[in-house]
Scaffold this active site. Structure first.
Site, PDB file in Angstrom:
ATOM      1  N   GLU A   1      45.564   2.032 -27.899  1.00 16.98           N
ATOM      2  CA  GLU A   1      44.787   1.499 -26.776  1.00 16.98           C
ATOM      3  C   GLU A   1      43.655   2.492 -26.542  1.00 16.98           C
ATOM      4  OE1 GLU A   1      45.786   2.256 -22.863  1.00 16.98           O
ATOM      5  OE2 GLU A   1      45.021   0.386 -22.062  1.00 16.98           O
TER       6      GLU A   1
ATOM      7  N   HIS B   1      48.892  -6.589 -19.510  1.00 14.32           N
ATOM      8  CA  HIS B   1      49.408  -6.291 -18.168  1.00 14.32           C
ATOM      9  C   HIS B   1      48.367  -5.628 -17.272  1.00 14.32           C
ATOM     10  CE1 HIS B   1      49.591  -2.734 -20.533  1.00 14.32           C
ATOM     11  NE2 HIS B   1      49.784  -2.023 -19.443  1.00 14.32           N
ATOM     12  N   ASP B   2      47.194  -5.293 -17.864  1.00 15.55           N
ATOM     13  CA  ASP B   2      46.118  -4.651 -17.085  1.00 15.55           C
ATOM     14  C   ASP B   2      44.970  -5.614 -16.786  1.00 15.55           C
ATOM     15  OD1 ASP B   2      46.273  -1.567 -19.016  1.00 15.55           O
ATOM     16  OD2 ASP B   2      47.355  -2.169 -17.200  1.00 15.55           O
TER      17      ASP B   2
ATOM     18  N   ASP C   1      56.104   1.139 -26.505  1.00 19.33           N
ATOM     19  CA  ASP C   1      54.877   1.630 -25.871  1.00 19.33           C
ATOM     20  C   ASP C   1      54.958   3.158 -25.824  1.00 19.33           C
ATOM     21  OD1 ASP C   1      52.998  -0.128 -23.397  1.00 19.33           O
ATOM     22  OD2 ASP C   1      52.554   1.868 -24.228  1.00 19.33           O
TER      23      ASP C   1
ATOM     24  N   ASP D   1      49.335   4.372 -25.733  1.00 18.94           N
ATOM     25  CA  ASP D   1      48.629   4.283 -24.457  1.00 18.94           C
ATOM     26  C   ASP D   1      47.467   5.290 -24.397  1.00 18.94           C
ATOM     27  OD1 ASP D   1      48.762   3.183 -21.709  1.00 18.94           O
ATOM     28  OD2 ASP D   1      49.008   5.278 -21.162  1.00 18.94           O
TER      29      ASP D   1
END
Ligand code: TEU
Ligand code: CA
Length: 555
Positions: A245, A319-320, A98, A199
């Protein structure tokens, strides 16, 4: 169109903090990921995306990095990471890291230098601005409530933080900062990692005019930066996988970020389909019922508008996001939970794109309705939103907020992975308090039970992954939506020159008659979440894929 290995790959996302604890501190760790590699391999996975494992004060659970080249103490050591990478590669599993380079932690040494003085050589690694009329430079808001600007008394300027005040935004206009990021990326690639999930990568270029209101995403130089990153780092390696993302993108943006000829990213995560149940003003904190026709319209648009130009990612969970079986499925009974989890999996995975399976999705883990106070939540986004919307602005009552959090809090995805029916679900040992409470339904929903049940959601995902690796039409075929206005059925076709596939999914608890001619043609049922096939009668949460050999169903 040139084919790439990652178009045929399936990715499994591991949130290490909640995956498996092996040293009895109630926090998942890298040895825990190593312990579960065979479980992941057996599912039919090609790539593991690891959420951030770097040194961090964990203000935002690792998305606030204080040293990009050190492993967070909670998760173990660099030796543990090297062991994980080696053992994953031995199993034919790739590791995607990530990459969080829109911002660092305020405890990163770059920021400590930057804030030390206005003429420090790292000052320009971040975004500083004089007060305007004694206040914040503009009205930009943080994703975690409040202003996106924090005054730093020592030098009398504000710094920008689109997320928490402990996550200062990096200044991508600064070429020295950019080359520091590229050096760090190359360091991880030299260790043998196989790619990056990037990210909020479409936020790195801020609007030129700080007076500009509105969205920060897709700023003026973002493509120059990504093409430079590709030139300087990514293009120098073979066979990497990258996914950006990218909140607030539309298909035409995605063709620029992930176009086959763009030399930027391989694919992006869009968020449009994640907004169908959110209020325009309060977003997730005033959730609303979604319309299947809207969800179908959005995801079909992405299928059609990227086909042949760029590559899609496919996801329901991460995870969000809350757990999809609770969000777009039905977790009110065991029968409907299992049926609808399988239905959601088949519907998503037979589309064009690289599928991402989030830990626990493969066993139908649900949202956590046990949390009845904001103190049960750990997520900074949830806790800050409570303070702003309930305590400060009184926009929502406590109960309205808790009801919304039950449906939409990021912590729904972050409760510990449920491995077995022992205390703490086998995530951590008995007598140890996990960092966040285990969902009380772990005795019904756990991996051990799934592995013992040939009809489990886990084995259904395994079959889907197998079929994706077997039938090119699933990966590369055209997509077309049927019955666009139907609010219960999602029916679509996939076709190439050799085969045509039909996917029929019932998103409702009713039996629906579907009298499409396609359903009465000669076909093989490739996979179904029911034991038999009743043709045009589509039962509650039924989902099946038909394969028509050597002729299009239009013939
Ligand atoms: O999330 C970016 C992002 O847009 C989130 O704010 C997301 O929209 C929101 O949480 C959905 O409710 C990334 C990471 O995935 C997230 O975990 C981090 O908190 C955030 O960036 C900051 O690094
Ligand atoms: Ca641990």
């Amino acid at each position: 169109m040139k084919k790439h290995w990652w178009q045929e790959a399936v990715v499994y996302q591991v949130y290490p903090r909640s995956f498996q604890d092996t040293n009895h501190d109630g926090i998942g760790d890298l040895q825990g990921v190593i312990k579960r590699l065979d479980y992941i391999k057996t599912l039919g996975i090609d790539v593991i995306w690891l959420n951030p494992i770097y040194q961090s004060p964990n203000d935002d659970n690792g998305y606030d990095i204080s040293d990009y080249q050190k492993v967070m103490g909670d998760f173990g050591t660099m030796a543990d990471f090297d062991e994980l990478l080696d053992k994953a590669h031995h199993r034919g599993l790739k590791i995607m890291m990530d990459l969080v380079v829109n911002h660092t932690s305020d405890e990163h040494r770059w920021f400590a230098e930057s804030r030390a003085s206005r003429d420090n050589k790292y000052r320009d690694y971040y975004i500083w601005h004089d007060p305007v009329d004694g206040h914040e430079p503009n009205d930009w808001q943080s994703s975690f409530s409040g202003s996106a600007w924090q005054l730093d008394q020592a030098t009398g300027q504000y710094y920008l933080h689109l997320f928490s005040k402990k996550q200062p935004d990096l200044n991508w206009k600064n070429p020295d900062m950019r080359s520091s990021v590229y050096k760090m990326m190359a360091w991880w690639l030299d260790k043998g990692v196989d790619g990056f999930r990037m990210d909020v990568i479409n936020l790195i270029s801020k609007p030129i005019d700080l007076e500009a209101g509105g969205q920060v995403a897709n700023g003026p130089y973002v493509h120059q930066y990504l093409q430079e990153m590709n030139r300087e780092v990514l293009s120098k390696r073979d066979d990497l996988i990258t996914v950006g993302e990218t909140p607030d993108v539309k298909p035409y943006d995605a063709v620029n970020y992930a176009g086959f000829d763009r030399k930027e990213l391989d694919m992006v995560f869009e968020f449009e389909h994640m907004g169908v149940d959110q209020d325009p003003q309060l977003g997730k904190w005033r959730p609303k019922a979604y319309k299947l026709s809207e969800l179908k319209e959005i995801m079909s648009k992405w299928q059609v508008e990227l086909h042949g130009k760029a590559w899609n990612s496919l996801y329901w969970n991460n995870h969000d996001q809350p757990r999809v079986v609770s969000r777009f499925g039905n977790d009110t009974t065991e029968e409907y939970r299992v049926l609808s989890a399988k239905m959601l999996a088949l519907t998503l995975h037979f589309m064009q794109g690289t599928p991402y399976i989030y830990q626990g999705e493969e066993i139908g883990m649900t949202n956590n309705y046990d949390f009845n106070s904001v103190s049960d939540y750990r997520d900074i986004e949830t806790v800050n939103a409570y303070r702003e919307l309930v305590e400060e602005k009184h926009v929502l009552t406590n109960q309205e907020f808790i009801d919304a959090a039950h449906r939409m809090s990021r912590d729904n995805a972050r409760t510990p992975m449920q491995w077995d029916n022992s205390i703490n679900a086998g995530f951590t040992s008995e007598g140890v308090d996990p960092w966040i409470a285990v969902n009380s339904n772990y005795q019904t929903i756990n991996a051990e039970k799934a592995l013992e049940d040939v009809n489990s959601i886990y084995y259904f995902y395994q079959r889907i992954n197998g079929l994706r690796h077997q039938f090119p039409v699933i990966v590369y075929g055209n997509y077309s939506l049927l019955l666009p206005n139907d609010e219960r059925l999602w029916v679509y076709k996939r076709s190439d020159t050799k085969q045509t596939m039909l996917v029929v999914s019932n998103f409702s608890a009713e039996t629906v008659t579907c009298d499409l001619p396609e359903l009465s043609r000669g076909h093989d049922v490739l996979i179904s979440n029911y034991k038999d096939d009743q043709g045009t009668s589509i039962r509650p949460y039924e989902s099946k894929a038909y394969l028509y050999h050597n002729r299009s169903v239009d013939q």
